[in-house]
Scaffold this motif. Structure first.
Motif, PDB file in Angstrom:
ATOM      1  N   ASN A 152       3.421  14.900  -6.443  1.00  0.00           N
ATOM      2  CA  ASN A 152       2.284  14.561  -6.820  1.00  0.00           C
ATOM      3  C   ASN A 152       1.387  13.583  -5.848  1.00  0.00           C
ATOM      4  N   MET A 201      -1.328  12.104  -5.563  1.00  0.00           N
ATOM      5  CA  MET A 201      -1.951  10.888  -5.838  1.00  0.00           C
ATOM      6  C   MET A 201      -1.054   9.502  -5.669  1.00  0.00           C
ATOM      7  N   ASN A 202       0.283   9.671  -6.500  1.00  0.00           N
ATOM      8  CA  ASN A 202       1.013   8.538  -6.360  1.00  0.00           C
ATOM      9  C   ASN A 202       2.406   8.782  -5.508  1.00  0.00           C
ATOM     10  N   ARG A 249      -1.372  18.236  -7.930  1.00  0.00           N
ATOM     11  CA  ARG A 249      -0.066  18.218  -7.922  1.00  0.00           C
ATOM     12  C   ARG A 249       0.643  19.592  -7.519  1.00  0.00           C
ATOM     13  N   GLU A 258       0.831  -1.122  -0.039  1.00  0.00           N
ATOM     14  CA  GLU A 258      -0.112  -0.107   0.057  1.00  0.00           C
ATOM     15  C   GLU A 258       0.904   1.182  -0.048  1.00  0.00           C
ATOM     16  N   GLN A 259       0.476   2.320  -0.556  1.00  0.00           N
ATOM     17  CA  GLN A 259       1.156   3.604  -0.776  1.00  0.00           C
ATOM     18  C   GLN A 259       1.655   3.992   0.456  1.00  0.00           C
ATOM     19  N   ALA A 262       4.652  10.909  -5.852  1.00  0.00           N
ATOM     20  CA  ALA A 262       5.998  10.949  -6.687  1.00  0.00           C
ATOM     21  C   ALA A 262       6.605  12.173  -6.593  1.00  0.00           C
ATOM     22  N   ARG A 281       5.629   4.499   1.449  1.00  0.00           N
ATOM     23  CA  ARG A 281       6.054   5.744   1.669  1.00  0.00           C
ATOM     24  C   ARG A 281       7.266   5.600   2.999  1.00  0.00           C
TER      25      ARG A 281
END
Length: 480
Positions: free
Chosen positions: A380, A382-383, A445, A235-236, A385, A240
């Motif tokens: 970003n 959302m992902n 973003r 999971e993100q 990045a 992270r």
């Protein structure tokens, strides 16, 4: 940290002190409700040599501030308290469990004439709430990654076990906190992704699938190259914090040159010989050693209905690293590690070589890199990045930026303005040093650009940023 700035005209020296950690503590107000039991509330306190009554007084003050601010907004208690000399940050990660971090404000010590004691000037506006609140939250996230929640420790062994775990973890972790190096990247807590062509990416995906099929115990895999992420099955939010641990703690500890040629492309016959440069970064240092220990660090990641405990195996060949996560209920043996080494080592070595070769070709095609007129940070939401040309190196202990700290502070201020509103917006600032700073927020973003164009006007700066978006972010939509 102390920095001395010489004053040439007068021959005297000013001493500049950067932000530093004064104290860090964890408490639960429900554990000592009666008078005389206040010490029971304190689960962890750093520094440990502080006198008992002072600990109780400091924790009591924080408790009072939180309770007082709740009368104005019950759902959003205090996050920070500003004073002339320090800044206090509060965070409630779990119900009734509070973590508090006290940071001494940066200051300048100016010598006085006529033998008088020096005067101290506190720079309280130099400390950004968003940055250090993010650092405090990350302290808890890192604890949770390796120990699970506070509640889990309470269920397993009560207050005694929780205080032991807090002491063991934070005693070491707080030594790695270098608050003078914290900036906007700590607010984002993003992930740097490695740019790859489709064919090489498919090779990596194929490698992950083959390994997970051959070694069915593996539940999740992550693949990194040059400290940048390429593939993750987690999971993100879990990835992270794991990414933060890998890139700021584990990899730097093992960063000695692994071989003279670094990732020089390998000859085709090497694959047949099964020669490889793979090794375990966690677990056994040497598989050939009969005394080798097969213990791996355990991590906790989110799962349906809670969390799951996993062994973390980090295996590296040249600049490529693969992280394999296996259920903690499984006992890992020498046989399994030898099987993994034999299967992953040769393939990972060849993949590292392929990625290096592809990266070298791409750089040759794009031509020599010229020093650009601008520097930027991109994130970003959302992902997760992130990309920065401002940071030359960012680890837990070192933050080498190619711009002045005053400009980094402006970036932080712009980010605070963006956080206050949900709409897309753009902010352009002219700094005192002839630099222009531009912030754009669009569709989840954020882009921050620093331009060194002394005689430019607002229209020219806007055009320059549009050109940057067209060249660097041609496949990303920014509203104009």
């Amino acid at each position: 940290m102390l920095m001395i700035s010489p004053r040439m005209a007068s021959g005297v020296q000013e001493k500049q002190y950067t932000p530093s950690l004064l104290s860090f503590f964890v408490y639960n107000p429900t554990f000592g409700p009666q008078e005389g039991e206040e010490e029971k509330k304190i689960l962890f306190y750093h520094p440990s040599d502080v006198e008992k009554n002072e600990k109780i007084r400091n924790v009591g003050l924080c408790e009072a501030i939180v309770q007082f601010t709740r009368t104005f907004c019950p759902t959003r208690p205090a996050k920070s308290l500003h004073t002339q000399k320090n800044r206090q940050f509060f965070f409630e990660p779990e119900n009734n469990f509070w973590t508090v971090m006290v940071v001494r404000n940066p200051m300048i010590e100016k010598p006085s004439k006529d033998g008088k004691p020096p005067t101290t000037e506190y720079q309280e506006e130099e400390v950004l709430d968003t940055v250090y609140s993010a650092v405090l939250k990350e302290c808890y996230s890192m604890y949770k990654l390796f120990n699970g929640t506070f509640g889990r420790a309470m269920e397993a062994g009560g207050v005694e076990l929780l205080t032991q775990k807090l002491e063991k973890f934070f005693y070491r972790y707080l030594q790695t906190l270098h608050l003078q190096s914290c900036d906007l990247l700590d607010v984002f807590g993003g992930i740097s992704f490695f740019p790859l062509d489709k064919m090489t990416y498919l090779k990596i995906q194929s490698f992950v699938n083959r390994v997970e099929e051959s070694l069915s115990l593996i539940k999740y895999t992550a693949f990194l190259y040059n400290d940048q992420l390429i593939w993750s099955g987690l999971e993100q939010d879990d990835m992270r914090i794991l990414y933060k641990y890998l890139t700021t703690s584990l990899f730097p500890r093992h960063s000695e040159p692994e071989l003279a040629g670094r990732d020089s492309p390998l000859r085709p016959e090497v694959a047949g010989n099964l020669l490889h440069y793979g090794r375990f970064l966690t677990g056994p240092a040497n598989l050939k050693d009969p005394e080798a220990k097969f213990r791996f660090p355990k991590i906790f990641v989110s799962a349906e209905g809670g969390y799951e405990e996993l062994h973390l195996i980090v295996y590296k060949a040249m600049s490529a690293a693969a992280c394999f996560m296996i259920s903690a209920s499984v006992e890992l043996t020498r046989e399994f590690c030898e099987q993994l080494d034999g299967l992953v080592g040769p393939q990972l070595t060849l993949l590292a070589s392929d990625i290096c070769e592809q990266f070298t070709i791409n750089r040759r095609i794009s031509g020599p890199e010229k020093e650009p007129q601008f520097k930027f940070i991109y994130f970003n939401h959302m992902n997760l990045a992130e990309k920065s040309t401002i940071h030359m190196r960012k680890t837990a202990s070192v933050c080498l930026t190619s711009v002045h700290p005053d400009l980094m502070k402006i970036l932080g201020d712009i980010n605070c303005d963006f956080a206050r509103v949900d709409e897309d917006e753009e902010i352009i600032v002219k700094a005192m040093t002839d630099y222009w700073v531009v912030g754009k927020k669009s569709d989840q973003r954020e882009l921050y650009v620093i331009l060194n164009q002394k005689n430019a006007n607002l229209i020219e700066v806007n055009e320059e940023v549009k050109r940057l978006c067209a060249t660097q972010f041609n496949n990303i939509f920014f509203l104009d």
